[in-house]
Enzyme design. Structure first.
Site, PDB file in Angstrom:
ATOM      1  N   LYS A  13       0.447  -1.479   0.304  1.00  0.00           N
ATOM      2  CA  LYS A  13      -0.353   0.206  -0.148  1.00  0.00           C
ATOM      3  C   LYS A  13       0.935   1.412  -0.007  1.00  0.00           C
ATOM      4  CE  LYS A  13      -1.877  -0.825   3.819  1.00  0.00           C
ATOM      5  NZ  LYS A  13      -0.989  -2.115   4.178  1.00  0.00           N
ATOM      6  N   ARG A  88      -8.347   1.364   8.871  1.00  0.00           N
ATOM      7  CA  ARG A  88      -8.642  -0.134   8.808  1.00  0.00           C
ATOM      8  C   ARG A  88      -9.351  -0.913  10.083  1.00  0.00           C
ATOM      9  NH1 ARG A  88      -2.601   0.649   8.802  1.00  0.00           N
ATOM     10  NH2 ARG A  88      -1.728  -1.447   9.270  1.00  0.00           N
ATOM     11  N   ARG A 127      11.328  -6.725   4.152  1.00  0.00           N
ATOM     12  CA  ARG A 127      10.892  -5.052   4.309  1.00  0.00           C
ATOM     13  C   ARG A 127      12.066  -4.136   5.004  1.00  0.00           C
ATOM     14  NH1 ARG A 127       5.356  -2.616   4.961  1.00  0.00           N
ATOM     15  NH2 ARG A 127       5.523  -3.299   7.177  1.00  0.00           N
ATOM     16  N   ARG A 160      12.106  -2.456  10.654  1.00  0.00           N
ATOM     17  CA  ARG A 160      10.416  -2.499  11.495  1.00  0.00           C
ATOM     18  C   ARG A 160      10.814  -3.536  13.170  1.00  0.00           C
ATOM     19  NH1 ARG A 160       5.917  -0.412   8.089  1.00  0.00           N
ATOM     20  NH2 ARG A 160       4.357  -1.172  10.199  1.00  0.00           N
ATOM     21  N   ARG A 171      -0.773  -9.338  12.890  1.00  0.00           N
ATOM     22  CA  ARG A 171      -0.729  -8.629  12.664  1.00  0.00           C
ATOM     23  C   ARG A 171      -1.848  -9.067  11.614  1.00  0.00           C
ATOM     24  NH1 ARG A 171       4.088  -4.814   9.840  1.00  0.00           N
ATOM     25  NH2 ARG A 171       2.107  -3.277  10.205  1.00  0.00           N
TER      26      ARG A 171
END
Ligand code: ADP
Ligand code: AMP
Length: 213
Positions: A13, A88, A127, A160, A171
């Site tokens: 996203k 969300r 990531r 992260r 998540r």
């Protein structure tokens, strides 16, 4: 043009929202980036948000909605924006709808970047994020020019805390339970557009461009 990006964490996203923001000249608004900036600056909001983020949970709606409504009320949002990571939950979407309808406005497109869970787990581990400017990379698919260093601002890239494998599963669960129902919510409004998020990021963007024109 007002756009919402939907999709699981790690679906791409943010990557696509930045490309949309550049091409269509609208601000990219990421509630995750806003929270991370607050954490970095040690604000009260940041400390509160971190408790939830580190566990892979959603920050409570009351906190999140206020931040988002303040942000979209700023001058640079007059001609539109691309929201990344908001809404969300259904209540967040309802508050946004209500705030927009009060000014005779509405969201134009909800773009769902569709990526199966198996791919997501691989992506999150790779990531790397710049906590300074918000840029994201992937160690295999979208590497920075110099390992560990942000191409845009030269700062250090990090994994992260919430991208660590022990948090990613949570998540995804949270996504399926609380966020995925938004697909039906926007589909019922007739503004949902789904793109295949498993292909190369340039091809994902081409699909989005053909929707937005
Ligand atoms: P989100 O904002 O949905 O959480 P990101 O845009 O940060 O996701 O992307 C998650 C990870 O996947 C990042 O490391 C990013 O560089 C990488 N990525 C994004 N789009 C693609 C793609 N089409 N193919 C492969 N990797 C991608
Ligand atoms: P993101 O950068 O979008 O992946 O968001 C990182 C984390 O910030 C999420 O896992 C949540 O804990 C929190 N967060 C971001 N946006 C929201 C939102 N709209 N509602 C609740 N929590 C959010």
């Amino acid at each position: 043009m007002k756009i919402i990006m939907l999709g699981a964490p790690g679906a791409g996203k943010g990557t696509q929202a930045k490309m949309i923001a550049d091409k269509y000249n609208v601000p990219h608004i990421s509630t995750g980036d806003i929270f991370r900036a607050n954490i970095k600056n040690g604000t009260e909001l940041g400390m509160e948000a971190k408790k939830y983020m580190d566990q892979g949970l959603l920050v409570p709606d009351e906190l999140t909605v206020k931040i988002l409504l303040d942000r979209v009320a700023q001058d640079d949002c007059k001609n539109g924006y691309v929201l990344d990571g908001f809404p969300r939950t259904i209540p967040q979407a309802q508050v946004l709808d209500k705030a927009l309808s009060e000014i005779n406005d509405k969201i134009d497109y909800a773009i769902n970047v569709d990526v199966p869970d198996e791919n997501i787990i691989k992506r999150m581990g790779g990531r790397r994020a710049c906590l300074s400017c918000g840029a994201t990379y992937h160690i295999e698919h979208i590497p920075p020019k110099k390992e560990g260093i942000c191409d845009t601002c030269g700062k250090e890239l990090v994994l992260r805390d919430d991208d660590k494998p022990e948090t990613v599963g949570n998540r995804l669960d949270v996504y399926h339970k609380q966020t995925q129902p938004l697909i039906e919510f926007y589909s019922a409004k007739g503004i949902l557009k789904t793109v295949d998020g498993t292909v190369d990021m340039k091809d994902v963007f081409s699909a989005i461009e053909s929707i937005l024109g």
